[in-house]
Enzyme design. Structure first.
Site, PDB file in Angstrom:
ATOM      1  N   ASN A 115       0.792  -1.228   0.000  1.00 50.41           N
ATOM      2  CA  ASN A 115       0.000   0.000   0.000  1.00 50.41           C
ATOM      3  C   ASN A 115       0.830   1.287   0.000  1.00 50.41           C
ATOM      4  OD1 ASN A 115      -2.411   1.753   0.927  1.00 50.41           O
ATOM      5  ND2 ASN A 115      -0.950   1.969   2.618  1.00 50.41           N
ATOM      6  N   TYR A 179       3.912   9.510 -10.856  1.00 56.91           N
ATOM      7  CA  TYR A 179       3.024   8.652 -10.051  1.00 56.91           C
ATOM      8  C   TYR A 179       2.202   7.736 -10.952  1.00 56.91           C
ATOM      9  CZ  TYR A 179      -1.021   7.565  -6.997  1.00 56.91           C
ATOM     10  OH  TYR A 179      -2.019   6.931  -6.290  1.00 56.91           O
ATOM     11  N   SER A 181       2.821   6.706 -13.864  1.00 55.79           N
ATOM     12  CA  SER A 181       3.620   5.665 -14.525  1.00 55.79           C
ATOM     13  C   SER A 181       3.923   4.519 -13.566  1.00 55.79           C
ATOM     14  CB  SER A 181       4.900   6.245 -15.129  1.00 55.79           C
ATOM     15  OG  SER A 181       5.636   6.928 -14.151  1.00 55.79           O
ATOM     16  N   THR A 182       4.123   4.835 -12.271  1.00 49.03           N
ATOM     17  CA  THR A 182       4.380   3.743 -11.310  1.00 49.03           C
ATOM     18  C   THR A 182       3.136   2.879 -11.138  1.00 49.03           C
ATOM     19  OG1 THR A 182       3.781   5.042  -9.325  1.00 49.03           O
ATOM     20  CG2 THR A 182       6.086   5.110 -10.018  1.00 49.03           C
ATOM     21  N   LYS A 183       1.960   3.514 -11.188  1.00 49.21           N
ATOM     22  CA  LYS A 183       0.715   2.751 -11.004  1.00 49.21           C
ATOM     23  C   LYS A 183       0.385   1.914 -12.255  1.00 49.21           C
ATOM     24  CE  LYS A 183      -0.359   3.963  -6.764  1.00 49.21           C
ATOM     25  NZ  LYS A 183      -0.228   3.014  -5.667  1.00 49.21           N
ATOM     26  N   GLY A 212     -10.271   5.749  -6.380  1.00 53.29           N
ATOM     27  CA  GLY A 212     -10.441   7.146  -6.806  1.00 53.29           C
ATOM     28  C   GLY A 212      -9.839   8.041  -5.730  1.00 53.29           C
ATOM     29  N   ILE A 214      -9.271   9.720  -2.379  1.00 55.05           N
ATOM     30  CA  ILE A 214      -9.591   9.325  -1.003  1.00 55.05           C
ATOM     31  C   ILE A 214      -9.128  10.453  -0.063  1.00 55.05           C
ATOM     32  CG2 ILE A 214      -9.285   7.525   0.756  1.00 55.05           C
ATOM     33  CD1 ILE A 214     -10.603   6.556  -1.923  1.00 55.05           C
ATOM     34  N   THR A 216      -7.432  11.160   2.487  1.00 53.80           N
ATOM     35  CA  THR A 216      -6.310  11.101   3.433  1.00 53.80           C
ATOM     36  C   THR A 216      -5.684  12.500   3.537  1.00 53.80           C
ATOM     37  OG1 THR A 216      -4.724  10.506   1.713  1.00 53.80           O
ATOM     38  CG2 THR A 216      -5.777   8.699   2.857  1.00 53.80           C
TER      39      THR A 216
END
Ligand code: NAP
Length: 285
Positions: A115, A179, A181-183, A212, A214, A216
């Site tokens: 995560n 980001y 590209s990492t996902k 989607g 979130i 945080t």
């Protein structure tokens, strides 16, 4: 007309059946769980849910004090066992070290929850290739390293890998190119693994979660000043991740309607311009 209506009703009924809640909290009672990125945000909320379900948990991240606070709360919430191990996923030695600690202290593993996420800004790409390389280590390569270490252990327990991904891993999102590209890498790698596991008839499952926006603290701070989508509660996102992993779903979406965001994007690729215009630089306050 009647034919179309019947078709849509059939699709709706099939979708409702596919997404019915089959989660049994007993399936995670006593389960041995390693959660990465659990010092804050969605990972922290997952730790609290697993604790309430009576799981045995190891949490990891870099900030020791924050991890200690989460451990104390998990104890109060009913975790059978809860420990922390500090680790920095930008250090190529740490994924395996952290994994070893969890397996040795839990006596095996049932759920590996990947995560954690490295730092990034919301901005047009500034040409910094080194940042992309280092983010790849934290957000992607460390996931692969942990999965590599986990397979032999999870084959013994018939366990699961849960991969926390993003809508940004399905839609090439501007302002977060490193980001996104990492996902994409994450979805590609673990999607391929799912297919290989099916070919091998493995007893290990891999669940990929497409989230989607979130609410945080980290995400809310980053999007400050941008007109953007509604943010959904981290606690609910965390529970939906746990349920998808426990019921061995290959891919799950939170909020659920992002399944259709991706579907519509695939059918009408130009439609994404409407969605992404909400993130446009002109909308910055
Ligand atoms: P967050 O609140 O920023 O938490 C990130 C976690 O990762 C923290 O526990 C952080 O702890 C840890 N971490 C950061 N760098 C690390 C490193 N180098 N080594 C080890 N741990 C590290 O993030 P979040 O919003 O909860 O996101 C969790 C997951 O959901 C991520 O995979 C993210 O991509 C995904 N997601 C989030 C959203 C959203 O809107 N929030 C949307 C889609 C997908 P330390 O700082 O203590 O190390």
């Amino acid at each position: 007309m009647k034919g179309y209506l019947g078709f849509f009703m059939l699709v709706a009924a099939l979708t409702a059946y596919m997404w019915r809640d089959t989660f049994d909290p007993e399936s995670v009672r006593g389960a041995r769980v390693l959660i990465t990125g659990a010092s804050s945000g969605i990972g922290e909320q997952m730790a609290y849910h697993y604790a309430k379900f009576g799981a045995q948990i190891v949490i990891t991240a870099r900030r020791v004090n924050a991890l200690k606070t989460v451990v104390q709360k998990c104890e109060k919430l009913g975790a059978q066992k809860v420990m922390y191990v500090p680790g920095d996923m930008s250090d190529p030695a740490d994924p395996e070290r952290v994994f070893k600690y969890a397996v040795e202290n839990l006596g095996g593993l049932d759920f590996l929850v990947l995560n954690h996420v490295g730092n990034m800004n919301i901005e047009l790409w500034n040409g910094d290739a080194d940042h992309v390389r280092s983010l790849m280590q934290v957000n992607f390569v460390s996931f692969v390293q942990m999965a590599a270490a986990a397979f032999p252990v999870l084959e013994t327990s018939g366990g699961s890998i849960i991969v926390v991904s993003s809508l940004a891993g399905k839609l090439a999102s501007p302002f977060v190119a490193p980001y996104t590209s990492t996902k994409f890498a994450m979805n590609g790698f673990f999607g391929a693994l799912q297919n290989e596991l099916a070919i091998k008839k493995s007893n290990v499952s891999v669940s990929i979660l497409i989230l989607g926006l979130i609410d945080t603290e980290a995400a809310m701070n980053k999007i400050k000043g941008f007109n953007t989508m509604t943010a959904y509660p981290a606690s609910e996102a965390a529970l939906s991740i746990i349920k998808a992993g426990a019921t061995r779903q290959k891919e799950a979406y939170y909020p659920w309607f992002h399944y259709f965001t991706c579907l519509i994007n695939n059918i009408f690729p130009f439609g994404k311009d409407i969605l992404l215009s909400s993130l446009s630089a002109e909308n910055k306050e």
